[in-house]
Design a protein around this motif. Sequence first.
Motif, PDB file in Angstrom:
ATOM      1  N   ALA A  54       0.799  -1.220   0.000  1.00 23.92           N
ATOM      2  CA  ALA A  54       0.000   0.000   0.000  1.00 23.92           C
ATOM      3  C   ALA A  54       0.836   1.276   0.000  1.00 23.92           C
ATOM      4  N   GLY A  55       2.016   1.236   0.608  1.00 26.30           N
ATOM      5  CA  GLY A  55       2.785   2.458   0.777  1.00 26.30           C
ATOM      6  C   GLY A  55       4.110   2.516   0.050  1.00 26.30           C
ATOM      7  N   GLY A  56       4.501   1.414  -0.601  1.00 33.72           N
ATOM      8  CA  GLY A  56       5.800   1.401  -1.263  1.00 33.72           C
ATOM      9  C   GLY A  56       5.948   2.478  -2.314  1.00 33.72           C
ATOM     10  N   ALA A  57       4.888   2.741  -3.076  1.00 33.87           N
ATOM     11  CA  ALA A  57       4.962   3.749  -4.130  1.00 33.87           C
ATOM     12  C   ALA A  57       5.115   5.155  -3.559  1.00 33.87           C
ATOM     13  N   GLN A  58       4.713   5.344  -2.314  1.00 37.66           N
ATOM     14  CA  GLN A  58       4.860   6.648  -1.659  1.00 37.66           C
ATOM     15  C   GLN A  58       6.194   6.775  -0.929  1.00 37.66           C
ATOM     16  N   GLY A  59       7.005   5.737  -0.996  1.00 36.87           N
ATOM     17  CA  GLY A  59       8.306   5.780  -0.352  1.00 36.87           C
ATOM     18  C   GLY A  59       8.329   5.229   1.055  1.00 36.87           C
ATOM     19  N   LEU A  60       7.316   4.424   1.408  1.00 37.91           N
ATOM     20  CA  LEU A  60       7.277   3.840   2.745  1.00 37.91           C
ATOM     21  C   LEU A  60       8.101   2.560   2.787  1.00 37.91           C
ATOM     22  N   ALA A  61       8.991   2.461   3.753  1.00 38.33           N
ATOM     23  CA  ALA A  61       9.785   1.256   3.981  1.00 38.33           C
ATOM     24  C   ALA A  61       9.416   0.677   5.341  1.00 38.33           C
ATOM     25  N   ALA A  62       9.237  -0.630   5.385  1.00 40.67           N
ATOM     26  CA  ALA A  62       8.885  -1.312   6.636  1.00 40.67           C
ATOM     27  C   ALA A  62      10.036  -2.224   7.028  1.00 40.67           C
ATOM     28  N   HIS A  63      10.686  -1.894   8.124  1.00 38.14           N
ATOM     29  CA  HIS A  63      11.836  -2.661   8.619  1.00 38.14           C
ATOM     30  C   HIS A  63      11.447  -3.445   9.872  1.00 38.14           C
ATOM     31  N   PRO A  64      11.620  -4.763   9.885  1.00 36.98           N
ATOM     32  CA  PRO A  64      11.505  -5.473  11.167  1.00 36.98           C
ATOM     33  C   PRO A  64      12.711  -5.164  12.039  1.00 36.98           C
ATOM     34  N   VAL A  65      12.484  -5.097  13.340  1.00 40.45           N
ATOM     35  CA  VAL A  65      13.575  -4.911  14.287  1.00 40.45           C
ATOM     36  C   VAL A  65      13.905  -6.278  14.862  1.00 40.45           C
ATOM     37  N   LEU A  66      15.070  -6.789  14.522  1.00 42.71           N
ATOM     38  CA  LEU A  66      15.480  -8.125  14.926  1.00 42.71           C
ATOM     39  C   LEU A  66      16.252  -8.046  16.239  1.00 42.71           C
ATOM     40  N   HIS A  67      15.990  -9.007  17.109  1.00 47.60           N
ATOM     41  CA  HIS A  67      16.595  -8.977  18.437  1.00 47.60           C
ATOM     42  C   HIS A  67      16.699 -10.387  18.959  1.00 47.60           C
ATOM     43  N   GLY A  68      17.443 -10.550  20.035  1.00 43.95           N
ATOM     44  CA  GLY A  68      17.651 -11.875  20.577  1.00 43.95           C
ATOM     45  C   GLY A  68      16.621 -12.294  21.597  1.00 43.95           C
ATOM     46  N   ALA A  69      16.100 -11.359  22.363  1.00 48.50           N
ATOM     47  CA  ALA A  69      15.108 -11.672  23.392  1.00 48.50           C
ATOM     48  C   ALA A  69      13.860 -10.847  23.130  1.00 48.50           C
ATOM     49  N   GLY A  70      13.006 -10.693  24.141  1.00 56.57           N
ATOM     50  CA  GLY A  70      11.784  -9.925  23.965  1.00 56.57           C
ATOM     51  C   GLY A  70      12.081  -8.483  23.594  1.00 56.57           C
ATOM     52  N   ALA A  71      11.219  -7.914  22.763  1.00 53.47           N
ATOM     53  CA  ALA A  71      11.413  -6.535  22.327  1.00 53.47           C
ATOM     54  C   ALA A  71      11.377  -5.599  23.527  1.00 53.47           C
ATOM     55  N   ARG A  72      12.251  -4.585  23.510  1.00 45.99           N
ATOM     56  CA  ARG A  72      12.303  -3.597  24.564  1.00 45.99           C
ATOM     57  C   ARG A  72      12.378  -2.220  23.952  1.00 45.99           C
ATOM     58  N   GLU A  73      12.080  -1.233  24.765  1.00 42.52           N
ATOM     59  CA  GLU A  73      12.085   0.117  24.234  1.00 42.52           C
ATOM     60  C   GLU A  73      13.476   0.580  23.825  1.00 42.52           C
TER      61      GLU A  73
END
Length: 243
Positions: A54-73
């Motif tokens: 839906a947003g790629g043509a508008q220049g939107l990039a979606a990056h997953p944040v990869l981590h070893g344990a539970g996500a934290r702030e």
Amino acid sequence: MAQHAPPARGARLGRAAGANGSVSTVSGVVLLLPGASRFFPGPVRALARALARAGGAQGLAAHPVLHGAGAREDDARWAADEVVRRYGDVPVCLAGYDAGGLAALRAAGHEAVHAVLALAPSVGAGGAAGNGSPESEPVKQLAGRQVLIVHGTDDGRCDPEASFRLAARAKKANRSTCRFEVHSDGHGLREHQAEVVALGVDFVLGAMFSGRYSRPVTDALAAPPPLGLRMPLASGFGRTPRR
């Protein structure tokens, strides 16, 4: 610009979906923060694919944040720093599920963050990722951001009433806060995943680019508590054109 070192736990950005990832084409970034367990991804993967379409043509990039344990702030804040390093001054949306949803809410104060999407956030769930009651969670960092919380009413893992109480406090600090309830759905938001993803896409594109939302989101943002914080997600949402 100086290289930002990732946290000791080894957070890194996964491959971008959507825009091709070059500085010249990216005009906004969604950082996808998964839950505490990789075995229960919730709707994050489906959301990433839908945002890319839906947003790629508008220049939107979606990056997953990869981590070893539970996500934290701290992972979310580092990832926002990394977006600034890579792409410059572009708006960032933090979109998380479960522990990732709570991390997104807590890290919203980063100067690059314009919007937060929290799916079944683990508010008051206990443990390292979700400690703290709804009444003790910070909300001042949400000021000036567009905020959407989505929670299934039958969630047996992360109490939906806890996210409602947090949303009620957040609404006092930031009028641009709303919350949708997915009736009869559980923690994974599987029964109505298509609607949840469509709602997420509508919110992200509106918050990042157009400033326009579908009528239900517009109404939820404008409605006083508790109406705008208990907005039911209609079955079939997203099957009609955005308005």
